[in-house]
Design an enzyme around this catalytic site. Structure first.
Site, PDB file in Angstrom:
ATOM      1  N   ALA A 145       0.795  -1.664   0.169  1.00 48.65           N
ATOM      2  CA  ALA A 145      -0.193   0.061   0.680  1.00 48.65           C
ATOM      3  C   ALA A 145       0.988   1.557  -0.434  1.00 48.65           C
ATOM      4  O   ALA A 145       1.923   0.796   1.257  1.00 48.65           O
ATOM      5  CB  ALA A 145      -0.884  -0.069   1.355  1.00 48.65           C
ATOM      6  N   LYS A 146       0.430   2.276  -0.847  1.00 52.30           N
ATOM      7  CA  LYS A 146       1.586   3.578  -1.310  1.00 52.30           C
ATOM      8  C   LYS A 146       0.544   4.513  -0.087  1.00 52.30           C
ATOM      9  O   LYS A 146      -0.336   4.809  -0.088  1.00 52.30           O
ATOM     10  CB  LYS A 146       1.610   3.978  -2.451  1.00 52.30           C
ATOM     11  N   THR A 147       1.167   4.349   1.154  1.00 50.45           N
ATOM     12  CA  THR A 147       0.058   5.241   2.518  1.00 50.45           C
ATOM     13  C   THR A 147       1.241   5.828   2.738  1.00 50.45           C
ATOM     14  O   THR A 147       2.700   5.386   2.974  1.00 50.45           O
ATOM     15  CB  THR A 147      -0.059   4.128   3.602  1.00 50.45           C
TER      16      THR A 147
ATOM     17  N   TYR B 275       5.528   6.548   4.687  1.00 53.75           N
ATOM     18  CA  TYR B 275       6.683   6.770   4.269  1.00 53.75           C
ATOM     19  C   TYR B 275       7.914   7.401   5.176  1.00 53.75           C
ATOM     20  O   TYR B 275       8.917   7.946   4.631  1.00 53.75           O
ATOM     21  CB  TYR B 275       6.307   8.106   2.580  1.00 53.75           C
TER      22      TYR B 275
END
Length: 307
Positions: A158-160, A164
């Site tokens: 998931a690019k959450t 990051y």
């Protein structure tokens, strides 16, 4: 360098002037990192601007939201159209595109489900992410002391926004030590990716890249690079990569929406190959840029024209 302002930002279905796109300071996302985002580029072509990998990016965007149980109040078709419309409204010839979904203002507990899901799409002009000379000369990188998340901690697929924080620690450490970027290992010590890029290692005319199970994001540009490499007849092997394989590689390159296809010239101050962009990296790079700039036919259907 500050983000160059565009005219509008798409915000929950409406165009809002750039400086008026705001949220409440008690929005859930500010306190708990409950956001999902994408990085997309539009390129200038002879027939006008075109968005690269629109369908793949929007699909991953919705998959990321599904993974963290954040249902979007829009369909994939609506989001895709909104992206194209925002690029057109801001009159870009080429630009970076940032869709972002997040939990907004309602309650402030760890459980986010009572908070509304909101969404923005911003576009702005942006050049080479790792530097103007990076695409040709390559970048100097170091293996980070930070590791990618274990599979039972954060969802790496998931690019959450929350994920990051890890990437921030990696790139800040690298730059403190004089490098452009960091390479991150997974919890078992195998190569994972960069702070915001997938990684490929070329050795004896074979191309190696870590599999999904090594805590990587399934990159859209990663898929493009694999497609082009296989078309050229290069074997592409998805397998665990030990750290020391980086040092003996003939070539290494990063892929990503921001980084595009960027060669690595050294790792931990050890020169890779000839210390500059290698022939396989250059060949894939040239094919990639010839397609996305419209110099040759878009034979894979990667581009969506902005009309």
């Amino acid at each position: 360098m500050a983000i160059p302002k565009s005219e509008v930002i798409w915000f929950d279905g409406k165009f809002v002037p750039w400086d008026e796109a705001k949220i409440h300071v008690l929005s859930h996302v500010l306190h708990y990192g409950t956001s999902v985002f994408e990085g997309i580029r539009a390129y200038q072509t002879p027939t006008g601007p075109a968005v690269l990998g629109l369908g793949a990016h929007v699909k991953r965007f919705f998959n990321s939201c599904k993974i963290i149980n954040m249902p979007l109040p829009f369909t994939q078709e609506e989001v895709s159209q909104a992206i194209v419309d925002t690029v057109a409204h801001n009159k870009h010839n080429a630009c970076y595109i940032r869709p972002l979904a997040f939990r907004g203002y309602e309650v402030l507990g760890v459980d986010p489900r009572a908070c509304p899901v909101q969404m923005i799409i911003a576009t702005w002009e942006w050049g080479a992410y790792l530097g103007a000379d990076a695409l040709e000369k390559g970048v100097d990188v170091a293996v980070s002391s930070w590791r990618r998340m274990a599979p039972d901690t954060h969802p790496a697929m998931a690019k959450t926004g929350g994920n990051y924080i890890n990437s921030q620690m990696v790139v800040m450490e690298a730059k403190r030590h004089g490098y452009i970027e960091g390479i991150v290992l997974d919890t078992q010590g195998y190569v994972s990716e960069g702070s915001g890029e997938n990684i490929f290692v070329v050795l004896d005319s074979k191309i190696y890249t870590p599999p999904v199970g090594n805590s990587i994001l399934m990159g859209v540009t990663r898929h493009f690079a694999i497609t082009l490499a296989k078309e050229k007849g290069y074997p592409v092997i998805e397998q665990q990569i030990p750290r020391e394989m980086l040092y003996i590689a003939d070539e290494i390159f990063f892929t990503g929406t921001a980084a595009e296809i960027t060669p690595v010239r050294s790792v931990d101050a050890i020169e890779i190959g000839s210390g500059s962009r290698g022939p396989i990296t250059e060949a894939i790079q040239q094919d990639f840029f010839s397609i996305i700039t419209g110099e040759v036919e878009d034979r894979f259907g990667w581009l969506t024209p902005v009309k």
